[in-house]
Design a protein around this motif. Structure first.
Motif, PDB file in Angstrom:
ATOM      1  N   ILE A 279      52.364  36.440  50.069  1.00 46.08           N
ATOM      2  CA  ILE A 279      51.263  36.873  48.788  1.00 46.08           C
ATOM      3  C   ILE A 279      50.736  35.740  48.180  1.00 46.08           C
ATOM      4  N   PHE A 283      46.669  35.396  48.667  1.00 45.64           N
ATOM      5  CA  PHE A 283      46.122  36.096  47.229  1.00 45.64           C
ATOM      6  C   PHE A 283      44.667  35.486  46.777  1.00 45.64           C
ATOM      7  N   ALA A 286      41.960  36.685  48.637  1.00 44.17           N
ATOM      8  CA  ALA A 286      41.784  38.037  49.107  1.00 44.17           C
ATOM      9  C   ALA A 286      40.796  38.731  48.491  1.00 44.17           C
ATOM     10  N   ASN A 288      39.299  42.799  47.351  1.00 43.39           N
ATOM     11  CA  ASN A 288      39.958  43.928  46.812  1.00 43.39           C
ATOM     12  C   ASN A 288      40.811  44.584  47.840  1.00 43.39           C
ATOM     13  N   ARG A 291      43.952  42.530  48.622  1.00 43.59           N
ATOM     14  CA  ARG A 291      44.831  42.822  47.525  1.00 43.59           C
ATOM     15  C   ARG A 291      45.749  43.694  47.694  1.00 43.59           C
ATOM     16  N   ASP A 292      45.200  44.875  48.055  1.00 43.43           N
ATOM     17  CA  ASP A 292      45.938  46.310  47.896  1.00 43.43           C
ATOM     18  C   ASP A 292      46.852  46.003  49.098  1.00 43.43           C
TER      19      ASP A 292
ATOM     20  N   ALA B  95      38.133  35.519  44.772  1.00 41.43           N
ATOM     21  CA  ALA B  95      38.641  35.872  43.482  1.00 41.43           C
ATOM     22  C   ALA B  95      37.162  35.759  42.485  1.00 41.43           C
TER      23      ALA B  95
END
Lengths: 327, 377
Positions: A279, A283, A286, A288, A291-292, B95
């Motif tokens: 993770i 992260f 990533a 959307n 992330r899921d 992000a």
């Protein structure tokens, strides 16, 4: 020594109908509220994880439980937790095998063997070890422990490679393996297990120990006959606390482990991964959906932790009757 | 009792002052350092040429690869334009783009151009029928660093690099490496190839190069996550650089600045040009000059020609973008965004970069970028 109270010593008015005052009601409300708050938080985490995870898993183009690779950002997405689950469990197991005996030893030494002058600073040092942030452990592990474990790795590979698990595919590769991670995690959870065990050892009724001494037991026999049986469930709880930290440790693992989607029984090979490490690594970049997908892996870790804790409760509940804790 | 408590408080206050002043002092120290590592006259010259926009609070986030460049630009801009606040958070390209598409930032920094579905999403953030566009802003060479005591000028080509990072070449004295380095004393030790364990634009660009220049030896699809099976990994460029530094026989890829900072020797790439090309800012700029604009309309996404044989062009180069709306940017930050990006794309803004391991945009592309920025609305 301070918990020695004889069974019949109830406060005199404990059976009379209680007089409630404002303070009682406020306190009741506060403690009940705290209990409910905890449940709400747990439920919120579970619901959040489940909803996001189901969405991701339903769009996974390969089996979520048996796939090695983690390519959640590709089209089509394809990811699985096989390597992560294996790495998480194995590294925590190694950590427990090393940390539990050492911690119990330290705790016994502090509570029963060490002279007072030594016990106090030693206990303080152990507390201090618990306060070191995990990223510092990670840096130390990556820059100091890894190069210095190379010798041990070569030794294990030379003399124990017949076991299979200590066979190193490429002896010259750096020691950034699940085995090293296990050792680092062990160091990180020793303070927790030690502290809790020490407290439990100190609560062993003096009468038990004195009885054993009166029978002519040596110090080791006192520990074996009265301290350890009494403290067994406490040691298990302490170990579970430590295991919880080992399962979820992130930064230290991410810094030390050379992660790759390979599932290998050879503990010294620089391969593998853990849930939390994965993770942390995936992260930032990533999208959307990615992330899921990571949240889905978080849900699995959540479930594993729940299972482990549940198992520990069962063991404690079963052991209680033999432990002498109810004496 | 009261008295002791007071003195206790007082000593606490003294301690707090000492600590905070120490913090202030160290902060000054580090500022000075970063100032001296960029060309010394840069900031004062830049200050003179910056055209300030209206005062605003600019929020931006994204690529970590741009972080050092942004730090310099933001510092210079805020020095010249008092009252303007720019806050660039290096959260990673993914992000950054996500936050931009949610409308919470004025622009995003990204290592890769917007994907088609991201462009579609951007239409809901950009008003007046606008959409997100890519503005190439920072380029830089990705160095391949190695750790082979006694070997100074290692030369490799794209197929050999692909085979090394795919574990098809496992020993340093492999005939393919020997052929490229006839005079080097190559050891027979095994190659420890390091890649990034986290997802990263550096990996994306590195594998794009391998695929672009050696398609037959690199069968994996691109992407920010490393696809090949074997090899070892470490988090962040700093992690890979640290492993290469401390592991004999190691090879790994990271931005040039990490190689310079830790004195790691870097591979020269045999592109088929008259001489093997070393990683440097100039060589990367030459590579970017060779690129084609593939974006449509105002979008300036670049396509690098990885198979280039141009003399002195270092093919393993990445270009990162700032992403903003071509039309319909938020009115309260539009002016400041334009002013800041204009400074960034200006000669002064670009010149200050080469000391940081980045490559300035070639003049032709920088001119186009500037005219696109002035047309933002």
């Amino acid at each position: 020594m301070d918990i020695v109270n004889s069974p019949g010593e109830h406060p005199p008015n404990s059976r009379q109908p209680a007089v409630t005052r404002l303070g009682d009601r406020v306190f009741l409300g506060m403690s009940r509220g705290s209990g409910i708050l905890l449940l709400v938080i747990m439920a919120a985490i579970a619901v959040f994880l489940t909803v996001r995870a189901i969405h991701a898993i339903s769009l996974d183009h390969s089996d979520f439980f048996t796939t090695f690779e983690w390519n959640a950002n590709l089209q089509p997405p394809s990811f699985g937790i096989a390597v992560l689950a294996y790495g998480t469990v194995v590294s925590s197991l190694i950590a427990m095998i090393i940390a539990v005996p050492v911690s119990v030893g330290i705790a016994l030494f502090i509570s029963h063997y060490a002279p007072r002058k030594l016990a106090t600073p030693l206990a303080y040092l152990v507390d201090l070890l618990a306060a070191v942030p995990s990223i510092v452990y990670g840096l130390w592990g990556g820059l100091y422990l890894v190069p210095h474990l190379q010798g041990l790795n070569l030794w294990l590979n030379e003399y124990l490679s017949w076991t299979g698990i200590f066979h190193k595919s490429d002896p010259s590769s750096a020691a950034r393996s699940l085995f090293t991670v296990g050792i680092l995690l062990a160091i990180m959870i020793v303070p927790i297990i030690t502290n809790v065990s020490r407290e439990v050892f100190r609560q062993v009724p003096k009468a038990h120990e004195e009885a054993a001494l009166a029978l002519g037991a040596t110090r080791w026999e006192v520990v074996r006959m009265s301290v350890l049986p009494f403290a067994r469930s406490g040691i298990i709880s302490a170990s579970m606390l430590g295991l919880g930290r080992a399962l979820g440790e992130t930064m230290a693992v991410a810094t030390v482990l050379s992660a790759s989607p390979v599932l290998s029984a050879r503990l010294l090979d620089p391969v593998g991964g853990t849930f939390a490490q994965n993770i942390a690594a995936k992260f930032a970049e990533a999208d959307n959906f990615g992330r899921d997908a990571l949240i889905a892996s978080g849900l699995v870790l959540f479930v594993i932790t729940l299972l482990v804790n549940g198992a520990a409760r069962l063991i404690i509940a079963r052991r209680k009757e033999y432990s002498g804790a109810n004496a | 009792m009261k008295l002791t408590r007071k003195t206790g408080l007082r000593s606490l206050a003294v301690g707090a002052i000492a600590v905070s002043s120490a913090l202030v002092l160290t902060a000054c120290g580090s500022d000075n350092n970063s100032g001296s590592s960029s060309p010394s006259g840069g900031s004062s010259n830049a200050a003179a040429s910056i055209k300030c926009g209206s005062k605003a609070n600019l929020l931006a986030s994204g690529s970590t690869a741009q972080k050092n460049a942004m730090d310099v630009w933001v510092k210079n801009y805020m020095q010249a334009c008092s009252g303007s606040q720019i806050n660039y958070k290096p959260t990673g390209s993914g992000a950054g783009v996500t936050e931009f598409l949610q409308g919470s930032t004025a622009f995003a920094g990204s290592d890769s151009a917007l994907k088609p579905d991201e462009v579609t999403k951007s239409k809901s953030v950009c008003k007046n029928g606008g959409q997100g566009i890519d503005l190439p802003m920072v380029g830089g060479p990705i160095a391949v660093g190695y750790n082979l005591p006694g070997v100074d000028n290692l030369v490799l080509d794209a197929p050999t690099l692909a085979k090394i990072f795919d574990s098809k070449i496992a020993k340093w004295d492999d005939p393919a490496i020997k052929k490229l380095n006839p005079s080097a004393k190559l050891p027979s030790s095994s190659i420890q190839a390091f890649h990034r364990s986290d997802e990263s634009g550096t990996t994306d660009n590195f594998t794009k190069y391998l695929k672009g220049a050696a398609a037959s030896d690199w069968s994996y699809s691109g992407g920010k996550a490393w696809q090949a099976k074997n090899g070892q990994s470490a988090p962040q460029s700093s992690g890979v650089a640290a492993q290469v530094k401390q592991t004999a026989g190691a090879i790994g890829y990271f931005e040039l600045s990490y190689a310079t900072a830790s004195n790691i020797p870097t591979v020269k790439i045999d592109t088929g040009a008259s001489a093997p090309v070393a990683a440097s800012s100039d060589a990367a700029s030459k590579m970017i000059a060779d690129a084609k604009v593939v974006g449509t309309g105002n979008d300036m996404a670049l396509k690098l020609n990885y198979a280039t044989k141009a003399d002195g062009a270092y093919p393993l180069t990445l270009v990162t973008y700032e992403i903003a709306c071509d039309k319909g940017n938020k009115p309260e930050t539009l002016d400041a965004t334009k002013a800041f990006l204009n400074y960034v794309a200006s000669d002064d803004g670009q010149k200050g970069l080469s000391g940081q391991g980045y490559a300035p945009l070639p003049t032709e592309i920088a001119t186009k970028v500037r005219s696109t920025i002035s047309s933002l609305s």
